[in-house]
Design a protein around this motif. Structure first.
Motif, PDB file in Angstrom:
ATOM      1  N   LEU A   7     -22.491  -9.941 -11.979  1.00  0.00           N
ATOM      2  CA  LEU A   7     -22.623 -11.313 -12.489  1.00  0.00           C
ATOM      3  C   LEU A   7     -21.609 -11.563 -13.600  1.00  0.00           C
ATOM      4  CD1 LEU A   7     -23.972 -14.068 -12.701  1.00  0.00           C
ATOM      5  CD2 LEU A   7     -25.713 -13.011 -14.161  1.00  0.00           C
ATOM      6  N   SER A  10     -18.089 -11.846 -12.080  1.00  0.00           N
ATOM      7  CA  SER A  10     -17.834 -13.090 -11.341  1.00  0.00           C
ATOM      8  C   SER A  10     -17.647 -14.274 -12.285  1.00  0.00           C
ATOM      9  CB  SER A  10     -18.955 -13.371 -10.334  1.00  0.00           C
ATOM     10  OG  SER A  10     -20.170 -13.660 -10.991  1.00  0.00           O
ATOM     11  N   THR A  11     -18.394 -14.315 -13.388  1.00  0.00           N
ATOM     12  CA  THR A  11     -18.220 -15.426 -14.327  1.00  0.00           C
ATOM     13  C   THR A  11     -16.935 -15.274 -15.133  1.00  0.00           C
ATOM     14  OG1 THR A  11     -19.663 -14.375 -15.972  1.00  0.00           O
ATOM     15  CG2 THR A  11     -20.666 -15.978 -14.478  1.00  0.00           C
ATOM     16  N   ARG A  25     -25.598 -27.091 -17.067  1.00  0.00           N
ATOM     17  CA  ARG A  25     -26.604 -27.672 -16.176  1.00  0.00           C
ATOM     18  C   ARG A  25     -26.274 -29.112 -15.768  1.00  0.00           C
ATOM     19  NH1 ARG A  25     -29.814 -24.710 -19.794  1.00  0.00           N
ATOM     20  NH2 ARG A  25     -30.853 -22.964 -18.762  1.00  0.00           N
ATOM     21  N   SER A  57     -27.942 -17.916 -19.276  1.00  0.00           N
ATOM     22  CA  SER A  57     -27.360 -17.206 -18.148  1.00  0.00           C
ATOM     23  C   SER A  57     -26.027 -17.878 -17.854  1.00  0.00           C
ATOM     24  CB  SER A  57     -28.259 -17.306 -16.916  1.00  0.00           C
ATOM     25  OG  SER A  57     -27.568 -16.844 -15.776  1.00  0.00           O
ATOM     26  N   THR A  59     -24.796 -18.458 -15.212  1.00  0.00           N
ATOM     27  CA  THR A  59     -24.894 -19.256 -13.990  1.00  0.00           C
ATOM     28  C   THR A  59     -25.189 -20.727 -14.269  1.00  0.00           C
ATOM     29  OG1 THR A  59     -27.234 -18.749 -13.687  1.00  0.00           O
ATOM     30  CG2 THR A  59     -25.638 -17.266 -12.633  1.00  0.00           C
ATOM     31  N   GLU A  62     -20.996 -24.786 -15.455  1.00  0.00           N
ATOM     32  CA  GLU A  62     -20.173 -25.289 -14.355  1.00  0.00           C
ATOM     33  C   GLU A  62     -18.742 -25.419 -14.867  1.00  0.00           C
ATOM     34  OE1 GLU A  62     -19.606 -29.401 -11.862  1.00  0.00           O
ATOM     35  OE2 GLU A  62     -21.616 -28.905 -12.581  1.00  0.00           O
TER      36      GLU A  62
END
Length: 83
Positions: A7, A10-11, A25, A57, A59, A62
């Motif tokens: 993770l 990838s970020t 978000r 997180s 994730t 954006e």
């Protein structure tokens, strides 16, 4: 224990490029992003203004190449913090 290395990697791949900023978000504020220490030795993107992200997180970020609109960033830069 969960392996967070994939993770984090990838970020980093998404946000490691200069000029890539983030919204949180699907928000409207565009934040400057830097790579910072996340968990253990892993680095992940963080907001330069240090605005809190509930349930943090990477994730929830954006990636985008839009102008930074975060009002807190100006305050951070006035204090001499850069990224």
């Amino acid at each position: 224990m969960t392996d967070i290395a994939p993770l984090a990697a990838s970020t980093r791949a998404v946000f490691g490029d200069p000029g890539v900023h983030a919204v949180v978000r699907a928000g409207r504020t565009v934040h400057a992003v830097v790579l910072g220490q996340w968990v253990g030795d892993e680095q992940a993107p963080e907001l330069l203004c240090h605005t809190g992200v509930s349930g943090w997180s990477p994730t929830v970020l954006e990636a985008m190449r839009a102008d930074v609109t975060c009002a807190l960033l100006g305050q951070v830069q006035m204090r001499g913090v850069s990224g």
